[in-house]
Every structure is written in structure tokens, then in C-alpha cells.
Scaffold this active site. Structure first.
Site, PDB file in Angstrom:
ATOM      1  N   TYR A  78       8.406  18.048  -6.534  1.00 39.17           N
ATOM      2  CA  TYR A  78       7.299  18.741  -5.859  1.00 39.17           C
ATOM      3  C   TYR A  78       7.222  18.168  -4.455  1.00 39.17           C
ATOM      4  O   TYR A  78       7.094  16.941  -4.300  1.00 39.17           O
ATOM      5  CB  TYR A  78       6.031  18.415  -6.666  1.00 39.17           C
ATOM      6  CG  TYR A  78       4.817  19.218  -6.373  1.00 39.17           C
ATOM      7  CD1 TYR A  78       4.669  20.491  -6.917  1.00 39.17           C
ATOM      8  CD2 TYR A  78       3.789  18.682  -5.611  1.00 39.17           C
ATOM      9  CE1 TYR A  78       3.513  21.216  -6.689  1.00 39.17           C
ATOM     10  CE2 TYR A  78       2.621  19.405  -5.381  1.00 39.17           C
ATOM     11  CZ  TYR A  78       2.490  20.671  -5.922  1.00 39.17           C
ATOM     12  OH  TYR A  78       1.338  21.376  -5.705  1.00 39.17           O
ATOM     13  N   GLU A 110      17.413  15.712 -12.501  1.00 35.74           N
ATOM     14  CA  GLU A 110      16.377  16.129 -11.554  1.00 35.74           C
ATOM     15  C   GLU A 110      16.936  17.073 -10.490  1.00 35.74           C
ATOM     16  O   GLU A 110      18.052  16.893 -10.018  1.00 35.74           O
ATOM     17  CB  GLU A 110      15.818  14.871 -10.867  1.00 35.74           C
ATOM     18  CG  GLU A 110      14.722  15.160  -9.868  1.00 35.74           C
ATOM     19  CD  GLU A 110      14.253  13.920  -9.138  1.00 35.74           C
ATOM     20  OE1 GLU A 110      13.447  13.172  -9.719  1.00 35.74           O
ATOM     21  OE2 GLU A 110      14.684  13.698  -8.000  1.00 35.74           O
ATOM     22  N   ASP A 119       3.454  10.084  -2.089  1.00 31.53           N
ATOM     23  CA  ASP A 119       3.403   9.026  -1.078  1.00 31.53           C
ATOM     24  C   ASP A 119       2.304   9.325  -0.071  1.00 31.53           C
ATOM     25  O   ASP A 119       2.054  10.483   0.257  1.00 31.53           O
ATOM     26  CB  ASP A 119       4.755   8.891  -0.371  1.00 31.53           C
ATOM     27  CG  ASP A 119       5.780   8.206  -1.272  1.00 31.53           C
ATOM     28  OD1 ASP A 119       5.388   7.281  -2.016  1.00 31.53           O
ATOM     29  OD2 ASP A 119       6.957   8.610  -1.250  1.00 31.53           O
ATOM     30  N   HIS A 143       5.908  -1.012  -7.748  1.00 29.17           N
ATOM     31  CA  HIS A 143       5.673  -0.020  -6.690  1.00 29.17           C
ATOM     32  C   HIS A 143       5.356  -0.777  -5.398  1.00 29.17           C
ATOM     33  O   HIS A 143       4.658  -1.791  -5.425  1.00 29.17           O
ATOM     34  CB  HIS A 143       4.498   0.891  -7.095  1.00 29.17           C
ATOM     35  CG  HIS A 143       4.219   1.973  -6.106  1.00 29.17           C
ATOM     36  ND1 HIS A 143       3.337   1.818  -5.060  1.00 29.17           N
ATOM     37  CD2 HIS A 143       4.735   3.226  -5.981  1.00 29.17           C
ATOM     38  CE1 HIS A 143       3.311   2.949  -4.349  1.00 29.17           C
ATOM     39  NE2 HIS A 143       4.142   3.808  -4.897  1.00 29.17           N
TER      40      HIS A 143
HETATM   41  P1  FAD Z   1      -0.088   5.912  -8.739  1.00 25.86           P
HETATM   42  O1  FAD Z   1       0.049   5.680 -10.186  1.00 25.86           O
HETATM   43  O2  FAD Z   1      -1.399   6.449  -8.269  1.00 25.86           O
HETATM   44  O3  FAD Z   1       0.264   4.544  -8.024  1.00 25.86           O
HETATM   45  C1  FAD Z   1       0.233   4.414  -6.605  1.00 25.86           C
HETATM   46  C2  FAD Z   1      -0.104   2.959  -6.252  1.00 25.86           C
HETATM   47  O4  FAD Z   1      -1.449   2.682  -6.638  1.00 25.86           O
HETATM   48  C3  FAD Z   1       0.773   1.937  -7.013  1.00 25.86           C
HETATM   49  O5  FAD Z   1       0.991   0.824  -6.173  1.00 25.86           O
HETATM   50  C4  FAD Z   1      -0.092   1.555  -8.200  1.00 25.86           C
HETATM   51  O6  FAD Z   1       0.247   0.255  -8.671  1.00 25.86           O
HETATM   52  C5  FAD Z   1      -1.494   1.636  -7.606  1.00 25.86           C
HETATM   53  N1  FAD Z   1      -2.527   2.022  -8.586  1.00 25.86           N
HETATM   54  C6  FAD Z   1      -2.415   2.951  -9.572  1.00 25.86           C
HETATM   55  N2  FAD Z   1      -3.605   3.069 -10.226  1.00 25.86           N
HETATM   56  C7  FAD Z   1      -4.447   2.188  -9.654  1.00 25.86           C
HETATM   57  C8  FAD Z   1      -5.810   1.831  -9.884  1.00 25.86           C
HETATM   58  N3  FAD Z   1      -6.556   2.430 -10.847  1.00 25.86           N
HETATM   59  N4  FAD Z   1      -6.375   0.878  -9.088  1.00 25.86           N
HETATM   60  C9  FAD Z   1      -5.655   0.289  -8.107  1.00 25.86           C
HETATM   61  N5  FAD Z   1      -4.356   0.586  -7.831  1.00 25.86           N
HETATM   62  C10 FAD Z   1      -3.772   1.525  -8.603  1.00 25.86           C
HETATM   63  N6  FAD Z   1       6.883  12.076  -4.975  1.00 25.86           N
HETATM   64  C11 FAD Z   1       6.698  13.369  -4.570  1.00 25.86           C
HETATM   65  O7  FAD Z   1       6.091  13.634  -3.530  1.00 25.86           O
HETATM   66  N7  FAD Z   1       7.206  14.404  -5.327  1.00 25.86           N
HETATM   67  C12 FAD Z   1       7.889  14.199  -6.493  1.00 25.86           C
HETATM   68  O8  FAD Z   1       8.325  15.162  -7.137  1.00 25.86           O
HETATM   69  C13 FAD Z   1       8.095  12.848  -6.932  1.00 25.86           C
HETATM   70  N8  FAD Z   1       8.756  12.564  -8.090  1.00 25.86           N
HETATM   71  C14 FAD Z   1       8.902  11.267  -8.515  1.00 25.86           C
HETATM   72  C15 FAD Z   1       9.525  11.005  -9.742  1.00 25.86           C
HETATM   73  C16 FAD Z   1       9.697   9.700 -10.205  1.00 25.86           C
HETATM   74  C17 FAD Z   1      10.372   9.448 -11.534  1.00 25.86           C
HETATM   75  C18 FAD Z   1       9.224   8.610  -9.410  1.00 25.86           C
HETATM   76  C19 FAD Z   1       9.437   7.190  -9.872  1.00 25.86           C
HETATM   77  C20 FAD Z   1       8.570   8.862  -8.191  1.00 25.86           C
HETATM   78  C21 FAD Z   1       8.386  10.186  -7.729  1.00 25.86           C
HETATM   79  N9  FAD Z   1       7.736  10.471  -6.530  1.00 25.86           N
HETATM   80  C22 FAD Z   1       7.559  11.781  -6.126  1.00 25.86           C
HETATM   81  C23 FAD Z   1       7.244   9.386  -5.673  1.00 25.86           C
HETATM   82  C24 FAD Z   1       5.761   8.993  -5.997  1.00 25.86           C
HETATM   83  O9  FAD Z   1       4.912  10.063  -5.658  1.00 25.86           O
HETATM   84  C25 FAD Z   1       5.442   7.726  -5.179  1.00 25.86           C
HETATM   85  O10 FAD Z   1       6.149   6.625  -5.676  1.00 25.86           O
HETATM   86  C26 FAD Z   1       3.967   7.417  -4.987  1.00 25.86           C
HETATM   87  O11 FAD Z   1       3.860   6.450  -3.932  1.00 25.86           O
HETATM   88  C27 FAD Z   1       3.278   6.810  -6.212  1.00 25.86           C
HETATM   89  O12 FAD Z   1       3.133   7.739  -7.194  1.00 25.86           O
HETATM   90  P2  FAD Z   1       2.490   7.346  -8.638  1.00 25.86           P
HETATM   91  O13 FAD Z   1       2.414   8.585  -9.390  1.00 25.86           O
HETATM   92  O14 FAD Z   1       3.200   6.186  -9.243  1.00 25.86           O
HETATM   93  O15 FAD Z   1       1.017   6.897  -8.157  1.00 25.86           O
END
Ligand code: FAD
Length: 289
Positions: free
Chosen positions: A50, A18, A109, A149
Site C-alpha cells: 500500500y 509480495e 512511515d 524497528h
Molecule cells: P507500529 O506498530 O505503529 O510501530 C511504529 C513504531 O511505534 C515502532 O517503533 C513501535 O515500536 C512503536 N510503537 C508501536 N506501538 C506503540 C505504542 N503503543 N506506544 C509506543 N510506541 C509504540 N509501509 C507502507 O507504507 N506500505 C506497506 O505496504 C508496507 N508493508 C510492510 C510490510 C512489512 C512486512 C513490514 C515489516 C513493513 C511494511 N511497511 C509498509 C513499513 C511500515 O509501515 C513501517 O516500518 C512503519 O514505520 C511502522 O509500521 P508498523 O505497522 O510496525 O507500526
């Protein structure tokens, strides 16, 4: 350029890494040179993060293009928090114009104090994934959390929410870092029990900075196992020794993962070519064709 899902279907050991773009308004040249240096150790693909709220969008796309110009498939991260559908559509167009086929779709986040109404057009990463799949022929990855998470409430709920990503068409998952492989093995059991069987790429963070790793772990909820904590404390004031120990610890985790059936591992390199270089050197016979 390859789709990552095709790389992951192959059993050959594959190490990816990464990169993160510089802050907007600062010089891109240094990051382009980092890409060129990392490309020399031939990772299977490179992901480009990003910035929160799309703050690095131009740079992320430019770096992803540079990765591909070096002959390495790029995985462009994309977050949807506070973004309109129009903005996401524009970014997808920009990535597509740059020949990017792989996107890690994330929510991002939630900034402190942000109201629900300001979330943007997509509430969850799964909504973004569905949209990307609808918009084009992209290979889409998503984030997975072996220790849960921080917002998910419970490990059971976390798996249920991860399932939404699969239902939205996610092709593969990349995990948050972890420092104890048994946490990942238990997580794999929970995923498989829930019928989630898309490829999972374990994310490994080689520690190089004691303060930084403790802060990151506090934010992400990642646990520090005793042997890892002892190493970080022992070498906290000796950066070169901590880097050497961190590369050795990460190498040990990777060899254990490969020994237990994982062919693909993603390394959080923190833009340090010498980190991935050190790990690749340690694995030179293991990653050989
Ligand atoms: P989601 O899948 O939307 O999850 C967020 C929360 O909502 C979780 O607690 C989940 O359990 C809950 N949730 C999901 N779907 C539902 C639903 N339908 N109903 C109720 N609850 C739900 N951040 C950046 O800003 N830029 C990056 O480039 C970046 N890269 C990353 C790469 C990796 C490999 C990882 C592990 C994280 C990265 N992050 C990045 C951080 C990420 O954006 C955060 O962890 C963020 O808080 C959650 O993202 P997510 O895509 O898992 O969100």
C-alpha cells in the site's frame, strides 16, 4: 478464498510473496501481467503493498482482486498514517467488496517533518488492527522487526510494542527482511519469552540490485553480514551474476529456516516473477505435497 491464518496452521511448507502496485496515474496492465506470471509458480498467497499515505489505494485493491481471480489468496497491506477513520472504513468496504479477507495492518512511515497532529485517526498499527477486527471478519497480520524497528529505542521496547499488536487481536506477524538467520532465531526467543506465540512468517529479500539493497538496509536498519556484503560487492557490477547469487543466498536462508522448524516464508520479490520462479525451482522437492 482462504484466510491466511488457516494456511499458517498447516505444517506444509508454504512460500508466499509480495507485490507492489504501480504509482497512481501509471498503467496497471503491466502489474496485472506480473500477477498472472507469479500465479503460475503457485505461491501460497500474495501480498500487495500500500503506497505511503494511501497513494495507491485503488491500484492495491485492484491488484489484490487480480491475485484472487488467479485462485491465490491475497493479503492486502493497509496503512493508517494520515488517514481518517472514514477513509479506512471506505477502504475496508472496498476490500470486502473485492472478496479480500486478509489484511496486513500497518502504521506506515512518518513523512519527514510531519507533526503529531497530522497522524490521522490511528496512532499505532495496533489501533488500526483493533478497528479492522471491529469492522469485519478479517484475518489481520502485522509487521515484526527482528532487528528492532528504527523508532522503538531498544529491543526490549520493540517487543513490548509488538505485544500491543497481539493484544489488539493480530492473527500473525510477517518480519522485516534479515540476512542472518541467527538474528531471527534470537528474535523468536525474545517473542516467546514475552508470551507472543502467534505465527511468525520470516520475510526474505533476494538481493538483485547492489545500490538498492544498501539503501533499503540503511533506511530499515537491517544489518549486512560479512558474507552477504562480500557477495554484493563482488557482483555489484554484474546484474545477472548478482541475481543468481542473490537467489542462491535466499534459497540457503529458506532451507535453513525450514530445517529449523519454520514452514512458512514470505519472499520480497520486488515484482520480479523470475526471482520467485528461481527460488521455487530450487525448492521444487521441498515444497512438493
Ligand atoms: P507500529 O506498530 O505503529 O510501530 C511504529 C513504531 O511505534 C515502532 O517503533 C513501535 O515500536 C512503536 N510503537 C508501536 N506501538 C506503540 C505504542 N503503543 N506506544 C509506543 N510506541 C509504540 N509501509 C507502507 O507504507 N506500505 C506497506 O505496504 C508496507 N508493508 C510492510 C510490510 C512489512 C512486512 C513490514 C515489516 C513493513 C511494511 N511497511 C509498509 C513499513 C511500515 O509501515 C513501517 O516500518 C512503519 O514505520 C511502522 O509500521 P508498523 O505497522 O510496525 O507500526
Amino acid at each position: 478464498m482462504d484466510k491466511i491464518i488457516d494456511i499458517l496452521k498447516n505444517d506444509k511448507v508454504c512460500i508466499s510473496c509480495e507485490l507492489f502496485p504501480p504509482k497512481q496515474g501509471t498503467e496497471l496492465q503491466n502489474s496485472l501481467e506480473i500477477v498472472n506470471k507469479i500465479a503460475k509458480v503457485k505461491p501460497s498467497y500474495m501480498s500487495v503493498t500500500y503506497g505511503a499515505g494511501g497513494s495507491t489505494v485503488g491500484y492495491s485493491a485492484a491488484l489484490a482482486k487480480e491475485v484472487q481471480d488467479n485462485g491465490i489468496p491475497a493479503l492486502a497491506h493497509l496503512t493508517c498514517i494520515q488517514a481518517s477513520e472514514e477513509k479506512i472504513s471506505n477502504v475496508l468496504g472496498q476490500l470486502s467488496d473485492n472478496g479480500i479477507k486478509n489484511i496486513l495492518a500497518l502504521r506506515g512511515d512518518i513523512p519527514a517533518g510531519m507533526e503529531d497532529a497530522d497522524m490521522g485517526s490511528f496512532k499505532h498499527a495496533s489501533d488500526l488492527m483493533r478497528y479492522i477486527k471491529f469492522k469485519g471478519d478479517f484475518c489481520v497480520g502485522g509487521a515484526a522487526y527482528p532487528e528492532g524497528h528504527p523508532e522503538s529505542g531498544s529491543l526490549v521496547k520493540d517487543i513490548e510494542n509488538t505485544k500491543y499488536k497481539v493484544d489488539a487481536g493480530v492473527d500473525f506477524l510477517v518480519t522485516q527482511m534479515f540476512f542472518d538467520n541467527t538474528i531471527l532465531y534470537n528474535y523468536m526467543f525474545r517473542l516467546l519469552s514475552a508470551g507472543i506465540n502467534v505465527p511468525v512468517v520470516p520475510g526474505i529479500m533476494p538481493v538483485t540490485n547492489a545500490k538498492q539493497i544498501i539503501r533499503i538496509c540503511q533506511l530499515s536498519g537491517t544489518k549486512l553480514p560479512p558474507q552477504f556484503r562480500a557477495m554484493v560487492e563482488k557482483f555489484a557490477d554484474k546484474p545477472a551474476a548478482l541475481q543468481q547469487a542473490g537467489i542462491a543466498y535466499a534459497t540457503g536462508q529458506i532451507i535453513d529456516l525450514i530445517s529449523n522448524g519454520f514452514s512458512h516464508v514470505h519472499i520480497y520479490t520486488m515484482n520480479r516473477p523470475e526471482i520467485i520462479g528461481g527460488i521455487m525451482e530450487n525448492l521444487s522437492e521441498i515444497v512438493k505435497d
